[in-house]
Design a protein around this motif. Sequence first.
Motif, PDB file in Angstrom:
ATOM      1  N   GLU A 261      -8.203   7.406  -3.752  1.00 53.32           N
ATOM      2  CA  GLU A 261      -8.881   7.875  -4.942  1.00 53.32           C
ATOM      3  C   GLU A 261      -8.861   6.745  -5.957  1.00 53.32           C
ATOM      4  OE1 GLU A 261      -6.079   9.492  -3.826  1.00 53.32           O
ATOM      5  OE2 GLU A 261      -6.982  11.165  -2.764  1.00 53.32           O
ATOM      6  N   PRO A 262      -9.932   6.557  -6.696  1.00 60.37           N
ATOM      7  CA  PRO A 262      -9.989   5.456  -7.666  1.00 60.37           C
ATOM      8  C   PRO A 262      -8.840   5.479  -8.676  1.00 60.37           C
ATOM      9  CG  PRO A 262     -12.155   6.434  -7.398  1.00 60.37           C
ATOM     10  CD  PRO A 262     -11.200   7.294  -6.632  1.00 60.37           C
ATOM     11  N   GLU A 263      -8.473   6.676  -9.144  1.00 63.24           N
ATOM     12  CA  GLU A 263      -7.388   6.779 -10.132  1.00 63.24           C
ATOM     13  C   GLU A 263      -6.065   6.333  -9.527  1.00 63.24           C
ATOM     14  OE1 GLU A 263      -9.091   9.758  -9.201  1.00 63.24           O
ATOM     15  OE2 GLU A 263     -10.686   9.363 -10.630  1.00 63.24           O
ATOM     16  N   LEU A 264      -5.818   6.736  -8.271  1.00 57.37           N
ATOM     17  CA  LEU A 264      -4.578   6.364  -7.606  1.00 57.37           C
ATOM     18  C   LEU A 264      -4.506   4.850  -7.429  1.00 57.37           C
ATOM     19  CD1 LEU A 264      -1.966   7.119  -6.136  1.00 57.37           C
ATOM     20  CD2 LEU A 264      -3.334   7.437  -4.057  1.00 57.37           C
ATOM     21  N   ARG A 265      -5.601   4.258  -6.987  1.00 60.13           N
ATOM     22  CA  ARG A 265      -5.636   2.805  -6.797  1.00 60.13           C
ATOM     23  C   ARG A 265      -5.397   2.079  -8.120  1.00 60.13           C
ATOM     24  NH1 ARG A 265      -8.258  -1.772  -7.176  1.00 60.13           N
ATOM     25  NH2 ARG A 265      -8.396  -3.224  -5.429  1.00 60.13           N
ATOM     26  N   THR A 266      -6.040   2.539  -9.179  1.00 60.50           N
ATOM     27  CA  THR A 266      -5.890   1.903 -10.487  1.00 60.50           C
ATOM     28  C   THR A 266      -4.444   1.981 -10.966  1.00 60.50           C
ATOM     29  OG1 THR A 266      -8.182   2.403 -11.049  1.00 60.50           O
ATOM     30  CG2 THR A 266      -6.681   1.954 -12.888  1.00 60.50           C
ATOM     31  N   GLU A 267      -3.840   3.153 -10.851  1.00 57.06           N
ATOM     32  CA  GLU A 267      -2.457   3.320 -11.283  1.00 57.06           C
ATOM     33  C   GLU A 267      -1.507   2.488 -10.431  1.00 57.06           C
ATOM     34  OE1 GLU A 267      -1.007   7.274 -12.099  1.00 57.06           O
ATOM     35  OE2 GLU A 267      -3.058   7.941 -12.540  1.00 57.06           O
TER      36      GLU A 267
END
Length: 89
Positions: free
Chosen positions: A4-10
């Motif tokens: 998920e984009p949010e997971l990758r960013t975090e």
Amino acid sequence: MKLEPELRTEFMAAADAAHRPASQVVRELMRDFIEQQRQAREYDEFLREKVERARVSMRAGAGISHAEVEADSSARRAELLRRADEGGL
């Protein structure tokens, strides 16, 4: 691997904050996961073997019943409480 984009960013931010390359962190996480799975498989096998040995022992008449275990535990508990009372605990 899809993330998920949010997971990758975090994750990238956390790796950066730790001053570590994300790929190194991923490799460590993967190694840890593999080791945990190996340990879980080994424990499951150990437990299966232990249970089978106990079943064989019980079938051979070498075991004791649940009632006997409970009676022994109750007697030990009573003795410990008696000692504690005598010792002023």
